[in-house]
Design a protein around this motif. Sequence first.
Motif, PDB file in Angstrom:
ATOM      1  N   ASN A   4      14.584   7.442   1.141  1.00 45.70           N
ATOM      2  CA  ASN A   4      14.041   6.485   2.097  1.00 45.70           C
ATOM      3  C   ASN A   4      12.545   6.744   2.259  1.00 45.70           C
ATOM      4  N   LEU A   5      11.774   5.666   2.351  1.00 48.18           N
ATOM      5  CA  LEU A   5      10.330   5.851   2.538  1.00 48.18           C
ATOM      6  C   LEU A   5      10.059   6.449   3.910  1.00 48.18           C
ATOM      7  N   LEU A   6       9.074   7.355   3.960  1.00 50.84           N
ATOM      8  CA  LEU A   6       8.629   7.907   5.239  1.00 50.84           C
ATOM      9  C   LEU A   6       7.654   6.932   5.886  1.00 50.84           C
ATOM     10  N   PRO A   7       7.439   7.036   7.215  1.00 49.18           N
ATOM     11  CA  PRO A   7       6.297   6.317   7.787  1.00 49.18           C
ATOM     12  C   PRO A   7       5.037   6.801   7.076  1.00 49.18           C
ATOM     13  N   LEU A   8       4.050   5.931   6.865  1.00 48.98           N
ATOM     14  CA  LEU A   8       2.906   6.286   6.021  1.00 48.98           C
ATOM     15  C   LEU A   8       2.217   7.579   6.472  1.00 48.98           C
ATOM     16  N   ARG A   9       2.062   7.744   7.799  1.00 51.24           N
ATOM     17  CA  ARG A   9       1.339   8.922   8.287  1.00 51.24           C
ATOM     18  C   ARG A   9       2.097  10.215   7.936  1.00 51.24           C
ATOM     19  N   PHE A  10       3.425  10.153   8.021  1.00 54.02           N
ATOM     20  CA  PHE A  10       4.251  11.305   7.632  1.00 54.02           C
ATOM     21  C   PHE A  10       4.067  11.591   6.145  1.00 54.02           C
ATOM     22  N   TYR A  35       3.846   2.362  -1.305  1.00 49.96           N
ATOM     23  CA  TYR A  35       3.378   1.607  -0.126  1.00 49.96           C
ATOM     24  C   TYR A  35       2.477   0.427  -0.482  1.00 49.96           C
ATOM     25  N   ASN A  37       2.896  -2.514  -1.272  1.00 45.97           N
ATOM     26  CA  ASN A  37       3.203  -3.830  -0.709  1.00 45.97           C
ATOM     27  C   ASN A  37       2.973  -3.915   0.795  1.00 45.97           C
ATOM     28  N   ASP A  38       2.690  -2.782   1.441  1.00 47.06           N
ATOM     29  CA  ASP A  38       2.432  -2.792   2.887  1.00 47.06           C
ATOM     30  C   ASP A  38       1.052  -3.389   3.166  1.00 47.06           C
ATOM     31  N   GLY A  39       0.971  -4.242   4.179  1.00 44.62           N
ATOM     32  CA  GLY A  39      -0.328  -4.790   4.583  1.00 44.62           C
ATOM     33  C   GLY A  39      -1.289  -3.701   5.023  1.00 44.62           C
ATOM     34  N   GLN A  40      -0.735  -2.552   5.471  1.00 45.21           N
ATOM     35  CA  GLN A  40      -1.582  -1.461   5.980  1.00 45.21           C
ATOM     36  C   GLN A  40      -2.174  -0.603   4.862  1.00 45.21           C
ATOM     37  N   MET A  45      -7.226   1.508   7.034  1.00 40.88           N
ATOM     38  CA  MET A  45      -6.072   2.085   7.713  1.00 40.88           C
ATOM     39  C   MET A  45      -5.848   3.521   7.241  1.00 40.88           C
TER      40      MET A  45
END
Lengths: 94, 351
Positions: A4-10, A35, A37-40, A45
């Motif tokens: 599973n992908l982590l939150p980006l900061r993690f 990541y 494809n994420d807008g962030q 960011m």
Amino acid sequence: MAKNLLPLRFRVLHYASQKDTFTYLDLLRDLKEEYGNDGQFNKGMMTLHLDSLRAVGMIEEADVDFDKNQELLVQYRITDYGRGRLSYLPDEWK
Amino acid sequence: MPNPAAQKALEAHQLNYAKKGLGWGIFSGATWGLQGTLLYYLALYMAPFWMEDYGLWLVVLGSLAGACMHDGFAGLWLAIINAFTGRWKEYVRTLRTRPGKLVCLAALCGGPVGMAGYLVGISLATPTYALAISATYPALGAILGVFILKERIVPRVWVGIIACTIGAFIVGYMPPEGGIEQYPYFYLGIALSFLPAFGWALEGVISTYGMDMVDPDIAIGIRETFSFLVMLIIVLPVISMIGGEGLAAGWKIFGGALAAGTPAMWVAVAGLSGGLSYLAWYRALNMTGVGRAMAFNVTYALWSIPFGWLLAMAQGTEFTVTTTAIIGAVIITTGTILVVANPKELLKLRN
């Protein structure tokens, strides 16, 4: 099974634990597949995530210089405190 | 060899980041004042949130239904903001982690526990005593921040935090009406008034701890939505039952306000202001630490004066500011200046 992908900061902290030093450019290159494809997923960011992790003491600057466009390029490395917080990552990421 | 010019530029960049944190803190206080004015002086005075013939528990339930709806709208606005900035997938990713679950725990402390204790405390123990006790949360949060998060707070900033706390208390102070014998549950109310003080202080500390890793914008999105769900599913029916109004009394007020349209619309507007305020507060917690962010948060007491005046102007009613409110406002302003005086202290938040 894919992790599973982590939150980006993690993920940035996890990335930091795998490298001696790194810049935002390394992150934008190496995490693109996960990541992209994420807008962030952009310079602004990513810089914010790095500033925040630095301010709370998870990472620190190892070196700093200007790039060829005369923009600040900071090399970061993980701190002992940040390494301690890796225990909060899900088991599959440890 | 390190490049001295680059070192200097980096220092300026980091100082700029710290100053942005202070800016978010001040913005959070101002918008919280606007939210309070819209929610408590406008929306919650509309039927069915408040009606002349409501007894004690229906008044409490009306306020709780309003607070619940506020968190729901705030959560919705924040979800929209996070979707626009390309972070909607972060909600599920974050909830799978332990720090993400800590944010839910913080939401529980600040939302349902803090808010319910605050509103019930005011009803049972008079606003005078309940507000005085609950207003201690910034100082309490700063103390917990030093012990739990090892935050560095110099004596000047301590004086500022305490000044902001005292100032907020003075602005909010209301002289007692009649004796406490009119309030049969007075001591229960006093006990409940400690819930918001500890609830909000703990919310700040726990969420700040979680936000060392969790993006503050996602943390606050989760916090508002989780708080809304717990208030709707647990707090409203439980308080309805305790007050002897039957299981659905709180839900009826909630549904009635949605059906009536105008009251819900004003709560939605307050929720936008409240959501932005909380967004700013969580960013400030992350960027400047619990002690400072708490001090900024209580400057809402100062901002409620100009916003109250604007609202009165818009409605064509009279607005008067008491001398105590002005004294309180001066103390808060002084406290805030002491807190923000040296942004360089923010380059290292912890010991």
